[in-house]
Design a protein around this motif. Structure first.
Motif, PDB file in Angstrom:
ATOM      1  N   SER A  15       0.791  -1.231   0.000  1.00 21.29           N
ATOM      2  CA  SER A  15       0.000   0.000   0.000  1.00 21.29           C
ATOM      3  C   SER A  15       0.820   1.276   0.000  1.00 21.29           C
ATOM      4  N   ARG A  20       4.273  -0.412  -3.127  1.00 16.80           N
ATOM      5  CA  ARG A  20       3.410   0.237  -4.120  1.00 16.80           C
ATOM      6  C   ARG A  20       4.141   0.409  -5.438  1.00 16.80           C
ATOM      7  N   VAL A  46      -4.101   1.392  -4.666  1.00 19.51           N
ATOM      8  CA  VAL A  46      -2.984   0.839  -5.436  1.00 19.51           C
ATOM      9  C   VAL A  46      -3.498  -0.103  -6.520  1.00 19.51           C
ATOM     10  N   ALA A 283      -3.857   5.186   1.423  1.00 18.75           N
ATOM     11  CA  ALA A 283      -2.622   4.761   0.775  1.00 18.75           C
ATOM     12  C   ALA A 283      -1.581   5.864   0.896  1.00 18.75           C
ATOM     13  N   THR A 286       4.502   6.660  -2.710  1.00 22.47           N
ATOM     14  CA  THR A 286       5.691   5.818  -2.821  1.00 22.47           C
ATOM     15  C   THR A 286       6.906   6.503  -2.239  1.00 22.47           C
TER      16      THR A 286
END
Length: 328
Positions: A15, A20, A46, A283, A286
């Motif tokens: 996530s 991710r 995601v 989420a 990244t």
């Protein structure tokens, strides 16, 4: 059962951060994905990204510290797609504080997630790999699988244990068609540091330079095809590995200075359990915003290289003396 091309890949910790980015990388390559993390809503975010890239995706909210949930994850992947080709063990949590400061429950949960979560994953997927006669287990370790640092005792313990566990599996599974691969990133620009438990009262600034999570994702995707057992990511910080091995006192001095002056700064920061026990509601991105300007990265690299050369020069006379003594 969904009929779609590409390998079946299970990713834990999918996530945010490395997980991710790895999900996106596999989606671009046409993989069929089973994404796992603790938060259902975050996983769906995601999954939608990966479906937009053309991947077939199933999400399964999973706490990897619970063995039954991990077994259900493996069974669900096989029920959905008929097999598992790659299992990426990536879920992890972090905490800051001296060993004595760190609450026992936080220490235990970091171990349960980072180490036992990987053990549960291996135990869950290996029977399917054996039935297939093939499969790759990719375990995401850390530079801290090979070196240490003060004030992150549970994380260090979990990552050293993980590398030892992976080496045992490598030996036991040799010749079976099942591969074990380990990816060992240095500092990576992910939100794990913002999400860390912190009982120091000081603000966290992870040690530069921070690698892009895309670099780690590429290493994970390539790992099943490589002969190499361990794939480090982050060249400059790897320079400390020989220092740790050959001059422990110097290494300890360096890491203590780094923690006090570079990584933990300020005061009066609220104490927190971070996401050690509970996942974020949404989420996470990244990246964590930890990549400094190029000039600072260059300066860090030059400083680290100079330090490595100094250590090498310090050790060379002792090594030469030992060689002369052994030749007598």
């Amino acid at each position: 059962m969904i009929d779609a091309p590409g390998p079946v890949v299970v990713i834990t910790g999918a996530s945010s951060g490395i997980g991710r980015e790895t999900a996106r990388a596999y989606a671009r390559r046409g993989a069929r994905l089973v994404l796992a993390a603790r938060g259902a809503a975050a996983l769906e975010t995601v999954a939608d990204e990966c479906r937009a890239l053309g991947a077939a995706v199933r999400t399964m909210p999973t706490d990897v510290s619970a063995e039954g949930e991990v077994r259900a994850l493996a069974a669900g992947a096989v029920a959905e797609f008929g097999r598992v080709d790659v299992w990426v063990g990536n879920a992890g949590v972090f905490s800051y504080g001296t060993f004595e400061q760190t609450p026992a429950r936080v220490f235990r949960q970091v171990i349960e997630t980072n180490l036992m979560g990987q053990v549960h994953g291996a135990r869950a997927v290996l029977p399917y790999f054996r039935r297939q006669g093939a499969g790759t287990l990719v375990l995401v370790g850390s530079l801290y699988s090979r070196v240490s640092s003060p004030q992150i005792a549970p994380y260090i313990t979990s990552k050293w244990g993980l590398l030892g566990f992976a080496e045992v599996l490598r030996a036991e599974l040799r010749g079976t068609g099942i591969r074990v691969r380990v990816v060992l990133p240095s500092t990576v620009d992910t939100p794990i540091y913002q999400h860390a438990a912190n009982v120091t009262g000081r603000a966290v600034h992870p040690l530069a330079p921070a690698a892009s999570p895309r670099r780690v994702a590429r290493a994970i995707v390539r790992a099943p095809r490589r002969r190499r057992f361990a794939s480090p990511v982050g060249l400059s910080q790897r320079a400390v590995v020989p220092l740790h091995r050959l001059w422990p006192a110097g290494y300890d001095t360096l890491t203590r200075f780094s923690k006090r002056r570079l990584e933990l700064r300020g005061s009066d920061v609220e104490l927190t359990d971070g996401t050690v026990f509970d996942p974020p509601a949404h989420a996470a991105p990244t990246t964590g915003g930890w990549r400094p300007p190029v000039a600072r990265v260059t300066l860090w690299g030059v400083t680290l290289a100079a330090g490595a050369l100094a250590v090498s020069a310090r050790l060379r006379p002792a090594s030469s003396a030992a060689s002369r003594q052994s030749s007598r």
